[in-house]
Design a protein around this motif. Sequence first.
Motif, PDB file in Angstrom:
ATOM      1  N   THR A 218       3.054 -22.787  84.624  1.00 54.52           N
ATOM      2  CA  THR A 218       2.155 -21.783  83.905  1.00 54.52           C
ATOM      3  C   THR A 218       2.615 -21.756  82.344  1.00 54.52           C
ATOM      4  O   THR A 218       1.772 -21.806  81.551  1.00 54.52           O
ATOM      5  N   ALA A 219       3.720 -21.856  81.966  1.00 52.82           N
ATOM      6  CA  ALA A 219       4.130 -21.945  80.779  1.00 52.82           C
ATOM      7  C   ALA A 219       3.510 -23.293  80.121  1.00 52.82           C
ATOM      8  O   ALA A 219       3.085 -23.308  78.843  1.00 52.82           O
ATOM      9  N   PHE A 220       3.376 -24.287  80.625  1.00 51.52           N
ATOM     10  CA  PHE A 220       2.830 -25.720  80.268  1.00 51.52           C
ATOM     11  C   PHE A 220       1.689 -25.494  79.809  1.00 51.52           C
ATOM     12  O   PHE A 220       0.944 -25.976  78.859  1.00 51.52           O
ATOM     13  N   LEU A 221       0.920 -24.755  80.806  1.00 57.99           N
ATOM     14  CA  LEU A 221      -0.663 -24.645  80.807  1.00 57.99           C
ATOM     15  C   LEU A 221      -1.140 -23.756  79.447  1.00 57.99           C
ATOM     16  O   LEU A 221      -1.897 -23.943  78.815  1.00 57.99           O
ATOM     17  N   LEU A 222      -0.361 -22.532  79.551  1.00 53.59           N
ATOM     18  CA  LEU A 222      -0.555 -21.720  78.346  1.00 53.59           C
ATOM     19  C   LEU A 222      -0.134 -22.378  76.897  1.00 53.59           C
ATOM     20  O   LEU A 222      -1.208 -22.526  76.102  1.00 53.59           O
TER      21      LEU A 222
ATOM     22  N   ASN B 212       7.270 -14.136  83.382  1.00 54.51           N
ATOM     23  CA  ASN B 212       8.170 -15.116  83.190  1.00 54.51           C
ATOM     24  C   ASN B 212       7.671 -16.124  82.190  1.00 54.51           C
ATOM     25  O   ASN B 212       8.540 -16.553  81.163  1.00 54.51           O
ATOM     26  N   ALA B 213       6.413 -16.654  82.496  1.00 59.71           N
ATOM     27  CA  ALA B 213       5.839 -17.672  81.873  1.00 59.71           C
ATOM     28  C   ALA B 213       5.479 -17.192  80.397  1.00 59.71           C
ATOM     29  O   ALA B 213       5.705 -18.039  79.601  1.00 59.71           O
ATOM     30  N   GLU B 214       5.150 -16.035  80.486  1.00 59.27           N
ATOM     31  CA  GLU B 214       4.780 -15.572  79.001  1.00 59.27           C
ATOM     32  C   GLU B 214       5.984 -15.611  78.166  1.00 59.27           C
ATOM     33  O   GLU B 214       5.982 -15.874  77.054  1.00 59.27           O
TER      34      GLU B 214
END
Length: 202
Positions: A78-82, A185-187
């Motif tokens: 998710t963090a990578f995609l953000l 968490n990803a944010e």
Amino acid sequence: MTTEPLKAKILAVSLPLFIEHGYKKVTYKQIADAVGISKSLLQYHYPQKSQLMADLMNVNFNQWLKTIPEGDLYTRLTAFLLMFFDFISTNKAVNGLMTEIIANNELFNAFMTFFSNWLADNNFVKHDDNKVKAALLFAVSGGLQLYRFKDSLMVPVEQVTHTIIATLLTIVGKSSQLIDSTFHNAETLYQQLRIKGWQLVY
């Protein structure tokens, strides 16, 4: 010049050309002239222009993935995609090139192949887990098309990642609580990554 240094020089010259002029408009002759080699030698190393773009994607994606720390795989994805959608959307030239990649079936397939292989190599998707792999490809490909038309649909760029991850995790049976915690968490991780930022490698 041996094969590997020559291919590295070809990549270094090609990406700025693709960014400035667009993938379709850049010719073999332009690249060969910029590298200082013959068109036939360039085509020997890259019989298809799409192979050249695939190598450029691989180099940059691998570099960007190194910035994502170890931890929960859903959060890392998710963090990578953000970061990915933030990076391409805030750089006008890169945004144009990425939109072109999404719209080109051959380049889009190269993108999806790399992405699928990375997730399999990182045990997010088992190589023989066809259900999860199909869900992933469905979610990511749909998200990329959403990104392509985000302006006309008036979709915030962050919503693209939320759509991909929520779709993926729902299909594979994860709870709404896990989905919510993954986004939270990803944010946090994403905000840390934005401080350092990403760069194009060429």
